[in-house]
Design an enzyme around this catalytic site. Structure first.
Site, PDB file in Angstrom:
ATOM      1  N   CYS A 130       6.598   9.835  -0.704  1.00  0.00           N
ATOM      2  CA  CYS A 130       5.418  10.657  -0.417  1.00  0.00           C
ATOM      3  C   CYS A 130       5.335  11.792  -1.417  1.00  0.00           C
ATOM      4  O   CYS A 130       6.232  12.614  -1.495  1.00  0.00           O
ATOM      5  CB  CYS A 130       5.504  11.216   0.994  1.00  0.00           C
ATOM      6  SG  CYS A 130       4.122  12.311   1.382  1.00  0.00           S
ATOM      7  N   HIS A 173      11.576   6.642   7.089  1.00  0.00           N
ATOM      8  CA  HIS A 173      12.012   6.717   5.697  1.00  0.00           C
ATOM      9  C   HIS A 173      13.518   6.906   5.702  1.00  0.00           C
ATOM     10  O   HIS A 173      14.066   7.562   6.584  1.00  0.00           O
ATOM     11  CB  HIS A 173      11.317   7.880   4.981  1.00  0.00           C
ATOM     12  CG  HIS A 173       9.881   7.592   4.672  1.00  0.00           C
ATOM     13  ND1 HIS A 173       9.343   7.696   3.411  1.00  0.00           N
ATOM     14  CD2 HIS A 173       8.866   7.160   5.466  1.00  0.00           C
ATOM     15  CE1 HIS A 173       8.066   7.371   3.451  1.00  0.00           C
ATOM     16  NE2 HIS A 173       7.738   7.046   4.675  1.00  0.00           N
ATOM     17  N   ARG A 192       0.854  -1.200   0.000  1.00  0.00           N
ATOM     18  CA  ARG A 192       0.000   0.000   0.000  1.00  0.00           C
ATOM     19  C   ARG A 192       0.893   1.255   0.000  1.00  0.00           C
ATOM     20  O   ARG A 192       1.036   1.917  -1.024  1.00  0.00           O
ATOM     21  CB  ARG A 192      -0.929  -0.002   1.224  1.00  0.00           C
ATOM     22  CG  ARG A 192      -2.113   0.969   1.116  1.00  0.00           C
ATOM     23  CD  ARG A 192      -1.774   2.443   1.355  1.00  0.00           C
ATOM     24  NE  ARG A 192      -1.100   2.681   2.630  1.00  0.00           N
ATOM     25  CZ  ARG A 192      -0.642   3.863   3.010  1.00  0.00           C
ATOM     26  NH1 ARG A 192      -0.781   4.922   2.224  1.00  0.00           N
ATOM     27  NH2 ARG A 192       0.000   4.000   4.155  1.00  0.00           N
ATOM     28  N   ASP A 193       1.499   1.554   1.124  1.00  0.00           N
ATOM     29  CA  ASP A 193       2.313   2.771   1.224  1.00  0.00           C
ATOM     30  C   ASP A 193       3.399   2.760   0.155  1.00  0.00           C
ATOM     31  O   ASP A 193       3.743   3.804  -0.407  1.00  0.00           O
ATOM     32  CB  ASP A 193       2.935   2.830   2.624  1.00  0.00           C
ATOM     33  CG  ASP A 193       3.555   4.189   2.941  1.00  0.00           C
ATOM     34  OD1 ASP A 193       3.320   5.144   2.181  1.00  0.00           O
ATOM     35  OD2 ASP A 193       4.281   4.287   3.942  1.00  0.00           O
ATOM     36  N   ASN A 245      10.190   4.142   1.969  1.00  0.00           N
ATOM     37  CA  ASN A 245      10.241   3.578   3.305  1.00  0.00           C
ATOM     38  C   ASN A 245      11.546   2.824   3.493  1.00  0.00           C
ATOM     39  O   ASN A 245      12.157   2.362   2.541  1.00  0.00           O
ATOM     40  CB  ASN A 245       9.087   2.582   3.466  1.00  0.00           C
ATOM     41  CG  ASN A 245       7.728   3.251   3.419  1.00  0.00           C
ATOM     42  OD1 ASN A 245       7.281   3.842   4.388  1.00  0.00           O
ATOM     43  ND2 ASN A 245       7.084   3.180   2.263  1.00  0.00           N
ATOM     44  N   HIS A 283       7.928   4.270  12.093  1.00  0.00           N
ATOM     45  CA  HIS A 283       7.784   4.224  10.632  1.00  0.00           C
ATOM     46  C   HIS A 283       8.791   5.229  10.062  1.00  0.00           C
ATOM     47  O   HIS A 283       8.547   6.432  10.065  1.00  0.00           O
ATOM     48  CB  HIS A 283       6.338   4.612  10.299  1.00  0.00           C
ATOM     49  CG  HIS A 283       5.971   4.574   8.853  1.00  0.00           C
ATOM     50  ND1 HIS A 283       5.060   3.670   8.334  1.00  0.00           N
ATOM     51  CD2 HIS A 283       6.371   5.320   7.793  1.00  0.00           C
ATOM     52  CE1 HIS A 283       4.918   3.876   7.028  1.00  0.00           C
ATOM     53  NE2 HIS A 283       5.707   4.877   6.678  1.00  0.00           N
TER      54      HIS A 283
END
Lengths: 301, 301
Positions: free
Chosen positions: B240, B209, B15-16, B249, B207
């Site tokens: 993003c 990056h 997803r992300d 990520n 989370h």
């Protein structure tokens, strides 16, 4: 979190980084890079290698490099001296810092330096003794402090034995090289705890490769354990031809980003380091192997 | 070094990771990736987003994805539900875990979700209340927990306020997102110390990056402080669109290499994760953005 207040970053890009480049880098380009790194604030820069150009053609002309870099700022320009002949050439070139090197693994020592660890140490003992009398600083490098590409796991006690010998020879600092980049923080801790029983922690440098993406984590753990000397290469230059899959040194930009974020003084200017990174990346014709450099340079353009 | 014995890795790649891919990925390819990640041992996999395909075309067909993934292993397939409509669609698709999301920065919240933080929270409160009655797990995501691309520094207390609200709504875990990757371990520590006063540490996920190369160091610091849930994306997928220079990520492979090296149980098989990494890298047509994956896959071929 207990951390050192100051860290010395040792810039190894102009030697360890460039020695395996596929294309030639001129003496002028190497001098320019070194001076840009000096501008950025590095106080120790690996500038070359007094080894036969037959073996390491990229380091040919290291005497010329040493002659032409800026000597007005008291920077230590460290040069590799693999043997007596190289050492004498380095002395003739007025080197103010030399590096001697061996490995913690017998097989790697034989493949990389064509002699056993004991033979290598025997070769370096008189070199170190002479350097001490001349006031030349000495770095001792140990490769394969975590794993060896031929032998697998290397025990901390093997590293400790070699480190103690180099320390006894008078090395001013001993750089522990995770040559194939397989280290993770727990093993780094075991290594430093063991070697630290024979060599004071303030004499130990850590030298990580980012092959498996662990270098910044390993450096953080080393700092927490009191290490205050870290080797790195601008733009993540480098790699080891004798170790399959060994990518470059951890990038100076990523390490400096870490240190700045931790509030640890290094004396290095990120902006000027980025200038050097951009310059040498143009010379070698590829993007910096540094996430921080790519992110920060993307904002410049 | 104090570390958790077990860590739950939450795989956010499908997803992300994929939501901003330039080229379309089919439902079949997404299902295949998710099932390969399930084979590797992930127990929570972000599988899709119930958002209008007008806004996020890559997540179209998330209901089809959810229908077709392997449900025999008790895996939580988390789906994003940005509003009541998306939530109802997720319920209709039998989602067993949803994610609600906001930011710790007002400007980012407005740009990313078109509402203030308070409006976003007000929207999610009844969704969470309903999900609790249905036994649906809830993840709460908070973006910009370190810095905001528009506002700069974000104070830990801002994050704490949002985290407390999400926790009070009944979120089972709250994921703290360093959206632009500027965090370093000291700031991560300040963040976790502050948020930890309102939300139990075992309910917090991190989370990161890897934009500035700091993710693995930040994860190490989080683990040392007791965090036991880590978000990551296979092959370092992601980025993003609202944050300039925000690369993907942190790669699941790099995080797993760290965990394995620290002796922390995750239940994930590196070999099977590499299979998934190789597969999706072929689909998107580029190398994995993971040092560990590149090094390990180079030995396979």
């Amino acid at each position: 979190m207990s951390l050192p207040r100051k860290v010395k970053l040792v810039e190894v890009g102009p030697r360890d980084g460039l020695q395996n480049e596929p294309n030639a880098i001129t003496v002028e380009q190497r001098v320019k890079l070194i001076n840009m790194l000096g501008d950025a604030g590095f106080t120790t820069i690996e500038a070359g290698s007094f080894v036969s150009p037959k073996w390491v053609p990229r380091m040919a002309g290291s005497d010329e490099v040493l002659k032409n870099v800026d000597h007005s700022r008291g920077i230590s320009y460290c040069v590799l001296t693999p043997n007596q002949r190289g050492y004498e050439d380095a002395v003739a070139a007025s080197a103010n810092e030399i590096a001697v090197f061996t490995a913690a693994s017998e097989t790697f020592s034989k493949k990389n330096t064509n002699c056993s660890i004991a033979e290598g140490l025997a070769r370096f003992e008189p070199i170190c003794a002479d350097a001490k009398t001349r006031g030349i600083r000495i770095r001792g490098y140990i490769s394969c402090v975590i794993d060896c590409p031929y032998e697998g796991e290397v025990l901390p006690s093997q590293v400790e034995n070699v480190a103690r010998a180099l320390f006894d020879f008078g090395c001013d600092e001993i750089s522990l090289g995770d040559t194939i980049g397989t280290g993770t923080p727990q093993r780094v801790e075991a290594l430093l705890s063991c070697v630290g029983t024979s060599v004071p922690i303030e004499k130990l440098a850590v030298h990580f490769h980012d092959t498996y993406g662990q270098a910044v984590g390993n450096i953080l753990r080393s700092l927490q354990l009191g290490v205050s000397i870290v080797d790195s290469a601008v733009a993540g230059l480098g790699g080891c031809p004798y170790a399959k899959g060994a990518t470059g040194n951890v990038a100076s930009e990523d390490v400096l980003y870490l240190l700045d974020g931790l509030g640890i003084a290094s004396g290095i200017s990120m902006e000027k380091l980025l200038d050097a990174s951009e310059y040498i990346s143009g010379v070698v014709g590829r993007e910096p192997a540094s996430n921080a450099a790519r992110a920060l340079l993307s904002k410049r353009h």
